[in-house]
Design a protein around this motif. Structure first.
Motif, PDB file in Angstrom:
ATOM      1  N   VAL A 136       0.741  -1.172  -0.179  1.00  0.00           N
ATOM      2  CA  VAL A 136      -0.116   0.180   0.017  1.00  0.00           C
ATOM      3  C   VAL A 136       0.686   1.322  -0.212  1.00  0.00           C
ATOM      4  O   VAL A 136       0.661   2.175  -0.648  1.00  0.00           O
ATOM      5  CB  VAL A 136      -1.011  -0.014   1.278  1.00  0.00           C
ATOM      6  CG1 VAL A 136      -1.724   1.173   1.339  1.00  0.00           C
ATOM      7  CG2 VAL A 136      -1.981  -1.012   1.083  1.00  0.00           C
ATOM      8  N   ALA A 137       1.877   1.278   0.820  1.00  0.00           N
ATOM      9  CA  ALA A 137       2.668   2.579   0.756  1.00  0.00           C
ATOM     10  C   ALA A 137       3.526   2.703  -0.492  1.00  0.00           C
ATOM     11  O   ALA A 137       3.941   3.845  -0.660  1.00  0.00           O
ATOM     12  CB  ALA A 137       3.880   2.338   2.163  1.00  0.00           C
ATOM     13  N   ARG A 138       3.982   1.699  -1.124  1.00  0.00           N
ATOM     14  CA  ARG A 138       4.729   1.685  -2.343  1.00  0.00           C
ATOM     15  C   ARG A 138       3.826   1.670  -3.844  1.00  0.00           C
ATOM     16  O   ARG A 138       4.580   2.121  -4.724  1.00  0.00           O
ATOM     17  CB  ARG A 138       5.623   0.586  -2.232  1.00  0.00           C
ATOM     18  CG  ARG A 138       6.624   0.668  -1.310  1.00  0.00           C
ATOM     19  CD  ARG A 138       7.703  -0.489  -0.965  1.00  0.00           C
ATOM     20  NE  ARG A 138       8.313  -0.512  -2.339  1.00  0.00           N
ATOM     21  CZ  ARG A 138       9.165  -1.580  -2.587  1.00  0.00           C
ATOM     22  NH1 ARG A 138       9.181  -2.624  -1.732  1.00  0.00           N
ATOM     23  NH2 ARG A 138       9.446  -1.839  -3.665  1.00  0.00           N
ATOM     24  N   ARG A 139       2.544   1.403  -3.455  1.00  0.00           N
ATOM     25  CA  ARG A 139       1.687   1.329  -4.883  1.00  0.00           C
ATOM     26  C   ARG A 139       0.331   1.942  -4.709  1.00  0.00           C
ATOM     27  O   ARG A 139      -0.131   2.381  -5.812  1.00  0.00           O
ATOM     28  CB  ARG A 139       1.281  -0.189  -5.227  1.00  0.00           C
ATOM     29  CG  ARG A 139       0.837  -0.347  -6.320  1.00  0.00           C
ATOM     30  CD  ARG A 139       0.620  -1.992  -6.554  1.00  0.00           C
ATOM     31  NE  ARG A 139       0.304  -2.124  -7.998  1.00  0.00           N
ATOM     32  CZ  ARG A 139      -0.018  -3.531  -8.550  1.00  0.00           C
ATOM     33  NH1 ARG A 139       0.473  -4.668  -8.061  1.00  0.00           N
ATOM     34  NH2 ARG A 139      -0.302  -3.670  -9.815  1.00  0.00           N
ATOM     35  N   GLY A 140       0.169   2.241  -3.457  1.00  0.00           N
ATOM     36  CA  GLY A 140      -1.263   3.269  -3.370  1.00  0.00           C
ATOM     37  C   GLY A 140      -2.476   2.119  -2.870  1.00  0.00           C
ATOM     38  O   GLY A 140      -2.124   1.329  -2.618  1.00  0.00           O
ATOM     39  N   PRO A 141      -3.675   2.756  -3.073  1.00  0.00           N
ATOM     40  CA  PRO A 141      -4.723   2.131  -2.324  1.00  0.00           C
ATOM     41  C   PRO A 141      -4.892   0.828  -3.196  1.00  0.00           C
ATOM     42  O   PRO A 141      -5.017   0.716  -4.468  1.00  0.00           O
ATOM     43  CB  PRO A 141      -5.919   3.254  -2.458  1.00  0.00           C
ATOM     44  CG  PRO A 141      -5.482   4.369  -2.668  1.00  0.00           C
ATOM     45  CD  PRO A 141      -3.730   4.168  -3.104  1.00  0.00           C
ATOM     46  N   LYS A 142      -5.311  -0.287  -2.227  1.00  0.00           N
ATOM     47  CA  LYS A 142      -5.471  -1.831  -2.651  1.00  0.00           C
ATOM     48  C   LYS A 142      -6.420  -1.746  -4.228  1.00  0.00           C
ATOM     49  O   LYS A 142      -6.299  -2.336  -5.021  1.00  0.00           O
ATOM     50  CB  LYS A 142      -5.593  -2.602  -1.944  1.00  0.00           C
ATOM     51  CG  LYS A 142      -5.624  -4.043  -2.497  1.00  0.00           C
ATOM     52  CD  LYS A 142      -5.740  -4.973  -1.087  1.00  0.00           C
ATOM     53  CE  LYS A 142      -5.640  -6.730  -1.727  1.00  0.00           C
ATOM     54  NZ  LYS A 142      -6.052  -7.502  -0.599  1.00  0.00           N
ATOM     55  N   GLU A 143      -7.686  -0.947  -3.859  1.00  0.00           N
ATOM     56  CA  GLU A 143      -8.789  -0.986  -4.895  1.00  0.00           C
ATOM     57  C   GLU A 143      -8.386  -0.423  -6.206  1.00  0.00           C
ATOM     58  O   GLU A 143      -8.911  -0.589  -6.952  1.00  0.00           O
ATOM     59  CB  GLU A 143      -9.920  -0.257  -4.122  1.00  0.00           C
ATOM     60  CG  GLU A 143      -9.602   1.210  -3.934  1.00  0.00           C
ATOM     61  CD  GLU A 143      -9.133   1.432  -2.522  1.00  0.00           C
ATOM     62  OE1 GLU A 143      -9.341   2.469  -1.783  1.00  0.00           O
ATOM     63  OE2 GLU A 143      -8.550   0.489  -1.754  1.00  0.00           O
ATOM     64  N   GLU A 144      -7.049   0.476  -6.086  1.00  0.00           N
ATOM     65  CA  GLU A 144      -6.746   1.176  -7.359  1.00  0.00           C
ATOM     66  C   GLU A 144      -5.448   0.152  -8.142  1.00  0.00           C
ATOM     67  O   GLU A 144      -5.272   0.708  -9.115  1.00  0.00           O
ATOM     68  CB  GLU A 144      -6.156   2.296  -7.254  1.00  0.00           C
ATOM     69  CG  GLU A 144      -7.200   3.477  -6.718  1.00  0.00           C
ATOM     70  CD  GLU A 144      -6.833   4.833  -6.261  1.00  0.00           C
ATOM     71  OE1 GLU A 144      -5.613   5.085  -6.699  1.00  0.00           O
ATOM     72  OE2 GLU A 144      -7.506   5.429  -5.265  1.00  0.00           O
ATOM     73  N   TRP A 145      -5.291  -1.041  -7.412  1.00  0.00           N
ATOM     74  CA  TRP A 145      -4.168  -1.577  -8.173  1.00  0.00           C
ATOM     75  C   TRP A 145      -4.656  -2.349  -9.336  1.00  0.00           C
ATOM     76  O   TRP A 145      -5.737  -2.634  -9.560  1.00  0.00           O
ATOM     77  CB  TRP A 145      -3.784  -2.876  -7.154  1.00  0.00           C
ATOM     78  CG  TRP A 145      -3.059  -2.328  -6.101  1.00  0.00           C
ATOM     79  CD1 TRP A 145      -2.734  -1.282  -5.643  1.00  0.00           C
ATOM     80  CD2 TRP A 145      -2.729  -3.196  -4.690  1.00  0.00           C
ATOM     81  NE1 TRP A 145      -1.984  -1.010  -4.430  1.00  0.00           N
ATOM     82  CE2 TRP A 145      -2.138  -2.323  -3.812  1.00  0.00           C
ATOM     83  CE3 TRP A 145      -2.930  -4.338  -4.632  1.00  0.00           C
ATOM     84  CZ2 TRP A 145      -1.781  -2.762  -2.561  1.00  0.00           C
ATOM     85  CZ3 TRP A 145      -2.398  -5.176  -3.305  1.00  0.00           C
ATOM     86  CH2 TRP A 145      -1.831  -4.219  -2.354  1.00  0.00           C
ATOM     87  N   GLY A 146      -3.920  -2.521 -10.293  1.00  0.00           N
ATOM     88  CA  GLY A 146      -4.278  -3.225 -11.662  1.00  0.00           C
ATOM     89  C   GLY A 146      -3.039  -3.411 -12.516  1.00  0.00           C
ATOM     90  O   GLY A 146      -1.859  -2.945 -12.123  1.00  0.00           O
ATOM     91  N   VAL A 147      -3.230  -4.053 -13.700  1.00  0.00           N
ATOM     92  CA  VAL A 147      -2.102  -4.265 -14.582  1.00  0.00           C
ATOM     93  C   VAL A 147      -2.517  -3.667 -15.991  1.00  0.00           C
ATOM     94  O   VAL A 147      -1.485  -4.073 -17.009  1.00  0.00           O
ATOM     95  CB  VAL A 147      -1.721  -5.921 -14.804  1.00  0.00           C
ATOM     96  CG1 VAL A 147      -1.501  -6.379 -13.297  1.00  0.00           C
ATOM     97  CG2 VAL A 147      -3.159  -6.466 -15.478  1.00  0.00           C
ATOM     98  N   ASN A 148      -3.280  -3.015 -16.024  1.00  0.00           N
ATOM     99  CA  ASN A 148      -3.471  -2.201 -17.338  1.00  0.00           C
ATOM    100  C   ASN A 148      -4.253  -0.894 -17.152  1.00  0.00           C
ATOM    101  O   ASN A 148      -4.880  -0.569 -16.044  1.00  0.00           O
ATOM    102  CB  ASN A 148      -4.528  -3.206 -18.294  1.00  0.00           C
ATOM    103  CG  ASN A 148      -5.489  -3.560 -17.778  1.00  0.00           C
ATOM    104  OD1 ASN A 148      -6.272  -2.912 -17.115  1.00  0.00           O
ATOM    105  ND2 ASN A 148      -5.797  -4.939 -18.037  1.00  0.00           N
ATOM    106  N   GLY A 149      -4.552  -0.172 -18.152  1.00  0.00           N
ATOM    107  CA  GLY A 149      -5.106   0.920 -18.287  1.00  0.00           C
ATOM    108  C   GLY A 149      -4.695   2.045 -17.353  1.00  0.00           C
ATOM    109  O   GLY A 149      -3.489   2.193 -17.254  1.00  0.00           O
ATOM    110  N   LYS A 150      -5.629   2.656 -16.629  1.00  0.00           N
ATOM    111  CA  LYS A 150      -5.281   3.823 -15.740  1.00  0.00           C
ATOM    112  C   LYS A 150      -5.087   3.158 -14.380  1.00  0.00           C
ATOM    113  O   LYS A 150      -4.991   3.911 -13.394  1.00  0.00           O
ATOM    114  CB  LYS A 150      -6.471   4.743 -15.586  1.00  0.00           C
ATOM    115  CG  LYS A 150      -6.324   5.464 -16.806  1.00  0.00           C
ATOM    116  CD  LYS A 150      -7.322   6.834 -17.029  1.00  0.00           C
ATOM    117  CE  LYS A 150      -7.494   7.667 -18.397  1.00  0.00           C
ATOM    118  NZ  LYS A 150      -8.531   8.401 -18.335  1.00  0.00           N
ATOM    119  N   LYS A 151      -4.945   1.864 -14.221  1.00  0.00           N
ATOM    120  CA  LYS A 151      -4.789   1.299 -12.788  1.00  0.00           C
ATOM    121  C   LYS A 151      -3.540   1.863 -12.071  1.00  0.00           C
ATOM    122  O   LYS A 151      -2.464   2.032 -12.899  1.00  0.00           O
ATOM    123  CB  LYS A 151      -4.894  -0.349 -12.772  1.00  0.00           C
ATOM    124  CG  LYS A 151      -6.193  -0.784 -13.232  1.00  0.00           C
ATOM    125  CD  LYS A 151      -7.304  -0.340 -12.202  1.00  0.00           C
ATOM    126  CE  LYS A 151      -8.547  -0.818 -12.358  1.00  0.00           C
ATOM    127  NZ  LYS A 151      -9.759  -0.618 -11.316  1.00  0.00           N
TER     128      LYS A 151
END
Length: 222
Positions: A136-151
């Motif tokens: 979370v600290a290094r990637r941001g909020p979990k609900e916003e994680w992804g592998v494409n688009g604007k994630k």
């Protein structure tokens, strides 16, 4: 005779279990690599973005695309030296690359080890995923994680000062071992990922806007 036979067996076992180091760039040609450059494919009059200059492999930055190994690899250590030849900018090394143009009709499905100036060592998820401690600290909020688009595909590196001054050579070491990808930059541990969704694939260097020089590109099997 028995001692000689046992010695021979030991020598043969040692020989076949030793790690093998492969030079991925011979300083003279791009043998073993191929290019995937969408704009060049559409217009052959454009310059070729990957060249050999003074024994160095050079990414000219534009037109944008990738230089990709013909061979797939797994369980290896990749090492190389790189530097920005002029103005600092963006570039990257992709590991476990597979499906071409999977993202934005440009980037192959892969995990990127970032070389962008001041961000070297970041992970970028490109239709593949990898995890780190303190996500979370290094990637941001979990609900916003992804592998494409604007994630949120970026996973920030562990240090802020591991890069050499502009114009000097940086040494990067990437160890891909099963589902782990670990990265050192100039001797500093800069990222340590696990649970990668890919464990095998090709290796790619980017042309992504800035001119970058590469040398001493080697792969050692684990």
């Amino acid at each position: 005779m028995r001692k000689i036979s046992l010695l021979l067996v030991f020598v043969l076992v040692t020989f076949f279990t030793q790690s093998q180091t492969i030079n991925l760039f011979d300083g003279k040609s791009l043998d073993g690599w191929y290019m995937d450059v969408p704009d060049l494919e559409a217009d052959s009059s454009l310059r070729i973005p990957f060249i050999i200059r003074d024994g160095l492999l050079v990414s000219l930055g534009t037109p944008q695309g990738h230089l990709i190994t013909e061979t797939e690899y797994d369980n290896y250590t990749l090492e190389l030296d790189y530097r920005f030849a002029g103005k600092p900018g963006n570039c990257g090394i992709l590991v476990h690359a597979s499906t071409p143009r999977a993202l934005y009709d440009m980037f192959p499905k892969s995990i990127e080890v970032q070389l962008m100036h001041s961000n070297a060592g970041d992970f970028w998820c490109i239709e593949q995923n990898i995890e780190v401690e303190d996500m979370v600290a290094r990637r941001g909020p979990k609900e916003e994680w992804g592998v494409n688009g604007k994630k949120k595909r970026r996973i920030m590196n562990l240090t802020d000062d591991s890069e050499k001054p502009l114009g000097e050579w940086n040494h990067i070491k990437i160890v891909c071992n099963a589902d782990k990808v670990t990265v050192w930059l100039n001797g500093d541990l800069v990222n340590d990922g696990f649970n990668a969704t890919a464990t095998r694939g090709k290796i790619a260097l980017q042309a992504e806007g800035a001119e970058v020089e590469f040398k001493n590109v080697t792969l050692t099997e684990l």
